[in-house]
Scaffold this motif. Structure first.
Motif, mmCIF file in Angstrom:
data_model
loop_
_atom_site.group_PDB
_atom_site.id
_atom_site.type_symbol
_atom_site.label_atom_id
_atom_site.label_comp_id
_atom_site.label_asym_id
_atom_site.label_seq_id
_atom_site.Cartn_x
_atom_site.Cartn_y
_atom_site.Cartn_z
ATOM 1 N N ARG A 82 0.823 -1.219 0.000
ATOM 2 C CA ARG A 82 0.000 0.000 0.000
ATOM 3 C C ARG A 82 0.853 1.264 0.000
ATOM 4 N NH1 ARG A 82 -4.091 -3.134 3.458
ATOM 5 N NH2 ARG A 82 -5.506 -3.824 1.834
ATOM 6 N N ARG A 83 2.043 1.209 0.630
ATOM 7 C CA ARG A 83 2.956 2.374 0.594
ATOM 8 C C ARG A 83 3.390 2.692 -0.836
ATOM 9 N NH1 ARG A 83 4.911 0.282 5.588
ATOM 10 N NH2 ARG A 83 6.545 -0.941 4.592
ATOM 11 N N GLN A 84 3.321 1.703 -1.716
ATOM 12 C CA GLN A 84 3.693 1.904 -3.121
ATOM 13 C C GLN A 84 2.472 2.176 -4.002
ATOM 14 O OE1 GLN A 84 6.684 -1.258 -4.402
ATOM 15 N NE2 GLN A 84 5.895 -2.087 -2.466
ATOM 16 N N GLY A 85 1.298 2.229 -3.394
ATOM 17 C CA GLY A 85 0.073 2.441 -4.154
ATOM 18 C C GLY A 85 -0.427 1.184 -4.842
ATOM 19 N N ILE A 86 0.004 0.024 -4.362
ATOM 20 C CA ILE A 86 -0.386 -1.252 -4.960
ATOM 21 C C ILE A 86 -1.572 -1.818 -4.192
ATOM 22 C CG2 ILE A 86 0.349 -3.627 -5.442
ATOM 23 C CD1 ILE A 86 3.222 -2.542 -5.665
ATOM 24 N N SER A 87 -2.602 -2.189 -4.917
ATOM 25 C CA SER A 87 -3.780 -2.819 -4.325
ATOM 26 C C SER A 87 -3.402 -4.197 -3.784
ATOM 27 C CB SER A 87 -4.855 -2.949 -5.402
ATOM 28 O OG SER A 87 -5.909 -3.761 -4.967
ATOM 29 N N PHE A 88 -3.898 -4.546 -2.593
ATOM 30 C CA PHE A 88 -3.610 -5.839 -1.979
ATOM 31 C C PHE A 88 -4.915 -6.523 -1.598
ATOM 32 C CE2 PHE A 88 -2.975 -8.452 1.864
ATOM 33 C CZ PHE A 88 -2.059 -9.369 1.381
ATOM 34 N N THR A 89 -5.067 -7.771 -2.048
ATOM 35 C CA THR A 89 -6.229 -8.576 -1.696
ATOM 36 C C THR A 89 -5.743 -9.902 -1.151
ATOM 37 O OG1 THR A 89 -7.498 -7.599 -3.514
ATOM 38 C CG2 THR A 89 -8.342 -9.656 -2.575
ATOM 39 N N ASN A 90 -6.294 -10.296 -0.004
ATOM 40 C CA ASN A 90 -5.968 -11.601 0.565
ATOM 41 C C ASN A 90 -7.201 -12.490 0.504
ATOM 42 O OD1 ASN A 90 -5.796 -13.141 3.693
ATOM 43 N ND2 ASN A 90 -4.349 -13.598 2.070
ATOM 44 N N ILE A 91 -7.032 -13.651 -0.124
ATOM 45 C CA ILE A 91 -8.072 -14.677 -0.153
ATOM 46 C C ILE A 91 -7.447 -15.897 0.524
ATOM 47 C CG2 ILE A 91 -9.594 -16.087 -1.590
ATOM 48 C CD1 ILE A 91 -9.224 -13.839 -3.764
ATOM 49 N N PRO A 92 -7.743 -16.098 1.801
ATOM 50 C CA PRO A 92 -7.045 -17.116 2.594
ATOM 51 C C PRO A 92 -7.527 -18.542 2.322
ATOM 52 C CG PRO A 92 -8.652 -15.997 3.960
ATOM 53 C CD PRO A 92 -8.676 -15.312 2.609
ATOM 54 N N ILE A 93 -7.071 -19.113 1.212
ATOM 55 C CA ILE A 93 -7.468 -20.474 0.848
ATOM 56 C C ILE A 93 -6.696 -21.467 1.710
ATOM 57 C CG2 ILE A 93 -7.572 -22.203 -0.985
ATOM 58 C CD1 ILE A 93 -7.578 -19.820 -2.987
ATOM 59 N N THR A 94 -7.422 -22.249 2.494
ATOM 60 C CA THR A 94 -6.795 -23.328 3.246
ATOM 61 C C THR A 94 -6.339 -24.360 2.225
ATOM 62 O OG1 THR A 94 -8.250 -22.913 5.109
ATOM 63 C CG2 THR A 94 -7.165 -25.072 5.029
ATOM 64 N N PHE A 95 -5.049 -24.733 2.267
ATOM 65 C CA PHE A 95 -4.489 -25.520 1.167
ATOM 66 C C PHE A 95 -5.279 -26.793 0.870
ATOM 67 C CE2 PHE A 95 -1.777 -28.581 -0.921
ATOM 68 C CZ PHE A 95 -1.406 -27.840 -2.035
ATOM 69 N N ASN A 96 -5.683 -27.530 1.876
ATOM 70 C CA ASN A 96 -6.354 -28.802 1.607
ATOM 71 C C ASN A 96 -7.867 -28.663 1.501
ATOM 72 O OD1 ASN A 96 -6.886 -28.337 4.268
ATOM 73 N ND2 ASN A 96 -6.409 -30.400 4.975
ATOM 74 N N GLN A 97 -8.372 -27.427 1.359
ATOM 75 C CA GLN A 97 -9.811 -27.212 1.256
ATOM 76 C C GLN A 97 -10.185 -26.148 0.230
ATOM 77 O OE1 GLN A 97 -10.877 -26.250 5.290
ATOM 78 N NE2 GLN A 97 -11.008 -28.383 5.875
ATOM 79 N N PRO A 98 -9.665 -26.234 -0.996
ATOM 80 C CA PRO A 98 -10.085 -25.230 -1.988
ATOM 81 C C PRO A 98 -11.560 -25.422 -2.297
ATOM 82 C CG PRO A 98 -8.957 -27.033 -3.079
ATOM 83 C CD PRO A 98 -8.844 -27.287 -1.593
ATOM 84 N N GLY A 99 -12.245 -24.317 -2.534
ATOM 85 C CA GLY A 99 -13.671 -24.431 -2.805
ATOM 86 C C GLY A 99 -14.184 -23.425 -3.798
ATOM 87 N N GLU A 100 -15.434 -23.611 -4.150
ATOM 88 C CA GLU A 100 -16.095 -22.762 -5.131
ATOM 89 C C GLU A 100 -16.094 -21.295 -4.702
ATOM 90 O OE1 GLU A 100 -20.573 -22.371 -6.998
ATOM 91 O OE2 GLU A 100 -19.878 -24.340 -6.329
ATOM 92 N N LYS A 101 -16.304 -21.043 -3.406
ATOM 93 C CA LYS A 101 -16.313 -19.653 -2.924
ATOM 94 C C LYS A 101 -14.935 -19.014 -3.061
ATOM 95 C CE LYS A 101 -20.276 -20.045 0.027
ATOM 96 N NZ LYS A 101 -20.869 -19.898 1.341
ATOM 97 N N ASP A 102 -13.882 -19.820 -2.900
ATOM 98 C CA ASP A 102 -12.526 -19.302 -3.103
ATOM 99 C C ASP A 102 -12.348 -18.859 -4.553
ATOM 100 O OD1 ASP A 102 -11.635 -19.913 -0.439
ATOM 101 O OD2 ASP A 102 -11.355 -21.996 -1.056
ATOM 102 N N PHE A 103 -12.803 -19.705 -5.484
ATOM 103 C CA PHE A 103 -12.669 -19.355 -6.899
ATOM 104 C C PHE A 103 -13.501 -18.118 -7.235
ATOM 105 C CE2 PHE A 103 -13.935 -19.790 -11.426
ATOM 106 C CZ PHE A 103 -12.702 -19.508 -11.971
ATOM 107 N N GLU A 104 -14.704 -18.027 -6.690
ATOM 108 C CA GLU A 104 -15.545 -16.851 -6.939
ATOM 109 C C GLU A 104 -14.884 -15.580 -6.407
ATOM 110 O OE1 GLU A 104 -19.331 -17.820 -5.197
ATOM 111 O OE2 GLU A 104 -19.749 -19.347 -6.721
ATOM 112 N N ALA A 105 -14.327 -15.655 -5.203
ATOM 113 C CA ALA A 105 -13.645 -14.489 -4.630
ATOM 114 C C ALA A 105 -12.432 -14.109 -5.473
ATOM 115 C CB ALA A 105 -13.226 -14.779 -3.184
ATOM 116 N N PHE A 106 -11.699 -15.116 -5.939
ATOM 117 C CA PHE A 106 -10.527 -14.858 -6.779
ATOM 118 C C PHE A 106 -10.951 -14.223 -8.106
ATOM 119 C CE2 PHE A 106 -7.626 -16.242 -10.145
ATOM 120 C CZ PHE A 106 -6.516 -15.521 -9.751
ATOM 121 N N THR A 107 -11.979 -14.763 -8.713
ATOM 122 C CA THR A 107 -12.472 -14.233 -9.988
ATOM 123 C C THR A 107 -12.866 -12.764 -9.837
ATOM 124 O OG1 THR A 107 -13.221 -16.401 -10.719
ATOM 125 C CG2 THR A 107 -14.254 -14.532 -11.767
#
Length: 179
Positions: A82-107
């Motif tokens: 953010r100090r560089q003006g870069i947008s940051f988004t965290n989508i905390p995907i639990t490695f052994n539990q990827p799901g449809e909501k994770d993909f929707e949030a990523f999309t």
């Protein structure tokens, strides 16, 4: 407790295996850097120094696909960006539990950065390469055979990730089986 130990051990093993792939490409110093286009790159966890220089490399957005609590996360990554003006988004995907909501949030997150130079990363580039592959095929309508090498440069999804990828593709009318 045992589950946390096993996940930490898996992450450590993956990082050990990935160390030879630690490189600087596309303005990013991290394990398993895979430039997709001039505007899109996937990688493992960038170094603190690399994060601090992403703005100079032209990046305007970063999507981080792991929980902020994983052992090798850079705790102040969001502030560095953010100090560089870069947008940051965290989508905390639990490695052994990827799901449809994770993909929707990523999309949604990646679509919101349309036209900007973006880095998508996790720890080793397993989550990132897989989610970007799905986005490219489902949203970008790319041929999965042409898009999949960006995943296979990093890993061969199996178990839950392979099942997740295949199910997500099928839901969107794409018949493709990762190798």
């Amino acid at each position: 407790m045992i589950r946390r130990f096993l996940l930490t051990a898996l992450a450590c093993i993956a990082m050990t295996v990935s160390i030879p792939a630690f490189a600087q490409q596309a303005g990013v110093t991290a394990p398993n850097v895979v430039p997709i286009t001039p505007q899109l790159t996937t990688s493992g966890q960038p170094t603190r120094e690399s994060l601090a220089s992403l703005g100079a490399a032209g990046y305007q957005g970063v999507i981080y696909l792991a929980p902020l609590t994983v052992p090798d996360a850079v705790p102040d990554e969001a502030a560095i960006l953010r100090r560089q003006g870069i947008s940051f988004t965290n989508i905390p995907i639990t490695f052994n539990q990827p799901g449809e909501k994770d993909f929707e949030a990523f999309t949604d997150a990646l679509a919101g950065l349309q036209g900007k130079k973006v880095l998508v990363h996790c720890q080793v580039n397993m989550r990132a390469s897989s989610m970007v592959f799905l986005y490219r095929v489902i949203v970008g309508k790319e041929n999965p055979e042409a898009a999949y090498p960006s995943v296979s440069k990093v890993w061969t999804p199996d178990g839950r990730w392979k099942n997740f990828i295949v199910a997500t593709l099928k839901k969107h009318g794409v018949d493709f089986e990762p190798y």
